[in-house]
Design an enzyme around this catalytic site. Structure first.
Site, PDB file in Angstrom:
ATOM      1  N   GLU A 147       0.850  -1.197   0.000  1.00 28.66           N
ATOM      2  CA  GLU A 147       0.000   0.000   0.000  1.00 28.66           C
ATOM      3  C   GLU A 147       0.887   1.250   0.000  1.00 28.66           C
ATOM      4  O   GLU A 147       1.922   1.290   0.673  1.00 28.66           O
ATOM      5  CB  GLU A 147      -0.872  -0.021   1.254  1.00 28.66           C
ATOM      6  N   LYS A 205     -10.276   0.592  -1.217  1.00 28.28           N
ATOM      7  CA  LYS A 205     -10.174   0.295   0.207  1.00 28.28           C
ATOM      8  C   LYS A 205     -11.376   0.840   0.958  1.00 28.28           C
ATOM      9  O   LYS A 205     -11.757   2.003   0.817  1.00 28.28           O
ATOM     10  CB  LYS A 205      -8.882   0.904   0.760  1.00 28.28           C
ATOM     11  N   CYS A 239      -4.606  -3.308   4.013  1.00 30.91           N
ATOM     12  CA  CYS A 239      -4.209  -2.877   5.345  1.00 30.91           C
ATOM     13  C   CYS A 239      -5.309  -3.018   6.402  1.00 30.91           C
ATOM     14  O   CYS A 239      -5.629  -4.127   6.810  1.00 30.91           O
ATOM     15  CB  CYS A 239      -3.684  -1.429   5.275  1.00 30.91           C
TER      16      CYS A 239
END
Length: 504
Positions: A76, A178, A211
């Site tokens: 990321e 995300k 993440c």
């Protein structure tokens, strides 16, 4: 100090028949950062910055391909860096087309404007015949095709933290925005969680997460419940001991969810970012830098077994497919619910904050013993015997927490953990510790109100160990048994996520 890559192979529960395998690569990248991320750059200057990181990406893709890799994963924020504002990131944004457009940027560079990063990534995938997963900044006009009724940001467009996937011919095959942001001023949360997957000829279906997503039901657990058993995980993870170091939770999630995880992290010492790996329910290949190591990238490769799809029921709690037999070891049955229901919980020895949460602790004061500690109705039980321990230099405690974590995110937990305390005072239990000398045989167990429990054993100097035995029973009881820790024990943890309580 030399960097070390660890590969662990282990048996957990019954052997799963695996007919195929593939070679995966993940790259832990030391990002070349924009020194002034809050000052907008022109598109020309932003591209010049990103191309420096993309040059490194291509070098690593070439090395991975030479070693037979079929898929490579980058972290990321690895192309553009971080700490941008909504306006200062503008020069880094590209509008990523829907994969349904069937676009190959390397072969059709003029089809969409301002897509130089996409073109470079596509050509790298094509040149080295790799499936390639990278993370970048996406600009999408309003309304979103996937949610035309949603409200639009005031500036008239969406900005997303985004994974892109190219196949080995350079075709854009997947895009994921995300969902669970972590203090990301530059980006928007998508109006609804996206469940994004892509198919490969060598390993079937992969799911995409980024993440902070790994701590939440959507999209991560939803992917697993839909039968996806291979997850790709670009991350910029800031490590936090004793429960959420990067490699610690990467392996814990792979074990607890019974999936493979390809995890690529950033390397940035100032932000305590390191720790990447390739994990399956029975093997781990990982890297974790330590203080004093050169701040440099690291490429990891591993042969990964293809896991067959597995659908997990929605009902709570049911037995997971790790090992659901009743425990047979002499450590079993310390204090099962049916035998201890009438006993009052013992008072804790201490209360202390661990990972910003108020844990109740019981101290391990004897050479061997049985003890338990409760936080409300949730109780953790431990049987242990020291192999090596000097109580004059190291104190250990069993901790329990049941409640909602409210710092830097809101999520409901039930956690049992054996930790080395930072000093000989009970008040130091739960503080960050990286090294230990004490070794023990132990059995840790609890009855959880969730089947989503993620086990970990972390040894001294940030070395992962795998539980000798892990059992999950239909009534929610989880048992983790481990013997002969190769290094001193830092943490042994059962990390239960109460996803169904997150919105309450």
């Amino acid at each position: 100090m030399l960097l070390v890559i660890f590969t662990l192979y282990f048996f957990l529960g019954q052997t799963e028949q695996v007919l195929d395998s593939y070679i995966a690569a993940v790259y832990e990248h030391t990002v070349i950062l924009n020194p002034e991320p809050r000052t907008p750059l022109s598109r020309h200057d932003a591209l010049r910055h990103m191309q420096r990181n993309l040059d490194v990406y291509e070098e690593q893709a070439a090395l991975a391909a030479q070693q037979g890799a079929q898929i490579i994963v980058y972290p990321e924020d690895g192309i553009h860096g971080f700490n941008y504002t909504r306006s200062s990131i503008s020069g880094y944004l590209e509008t990523i087309p829907d994969p349904e457009e069937r676009w190959n940027p390397c072969m059709e560079p003029g089809r969409f404007n301002n897509t130089e990063v996409l073109q470079r990534l596509s050509c790298v995938a094509r040149r080295y015949h790799l499936y390639l997963v990278a993370n970048m900044a996406d600009l999408q006009p309003c309304p979103l095709k996937t949610d035309p009724s949603s409200s639009c940001p005031s500036d008239g467009h969406w900005q997303f933290n985004t994974n892109v996937v190219f196949n080995s011919e350079g075709l854009l095959v997947a895009r994921y925005h995300k969902h669970n942001l972590y203090f990301e001023e530059a980006f928007d949360q998508p109006p609804q969680a996206e469940i994004a997957t892509f198919d490969t000829p060598f390993a079937g279906t992969f799911g995409l997460i980024v993440c902070f997503d790994i701590l939440f039901r959507d999209p991560t657990v939803t992917l697993v419940e839909q039968g996806v058993r291979q997850l790709v995980f670009p991350t910029a993870w800031m490590n936090q001991l004793p429960l959420l170091d990067s490699i610690q939770f990467q392996q814990a999630f792979s074990l607890g969810a019974n999936v493979s995880l390809l995890a690529a992290n950033i390397r940035n010492d100032r932000l305590i970012m390191t720790g990447s790996g390739i994990y399956t329910p029975f093997s781990s290949t990982y890297h974790h830098a330590r203080r004093g190591d050169p701040e440099e990238g690291r490429l990891l490769l591993a042969r990964v077994p293809v896991l067959h799809p597995q659908w997990v029921g929605q009902d709570s709690p049911t037995a997971d497919s790790v090992d659901t037999t009743e425990p047979t070891s002499p450590y079993s049955g310390i204090c099962h619910r049916e035998s201890c229901a009438d006993l009052p919980p013992p008072p804790p020895d201490a209360a202390a904050v661990m990972m910003y949460d108020p844990f109740q602790f019981a101290l391990l004061n004897e050479t061997r013993g049985k003890l338990s500690v409760c936080d409300g109705a949730f109780c953790c039980r431990l049987q242990y015997e020291w192999i090596a321990h000097d109580k004059r230099s190291e104190l250990y405690a069993l901790g329990a927490f049941a409640g909602t974590h409210v710092v830097n995110g809101h999520y409901a937990l039930q956690v049992c953990a054996v930790v080395r305390c930072a000093a000989l005072e009970a008040s130091s239990c739960g503080q960050e510790v990286e090294e230990a000398e004490s070794k023990m045989d132990f059995l840790l167990e609890a009855t959880f109100d969730t089947r989503h429990v993620y086990p970990s054993v972390l040894a001294s100097r940030l070395v992962l160990e795998h539980p000798e035995k892990l059992e999950k029973a239909p009534d929610g009881r989880v048992v983790m048994k481990h013997s002969s820790v190769s290094g001193g024990l830092v943490t042994a943890c059962l990390y239960g996520r109460m996803y169904h309580l997150d919105q309450e």
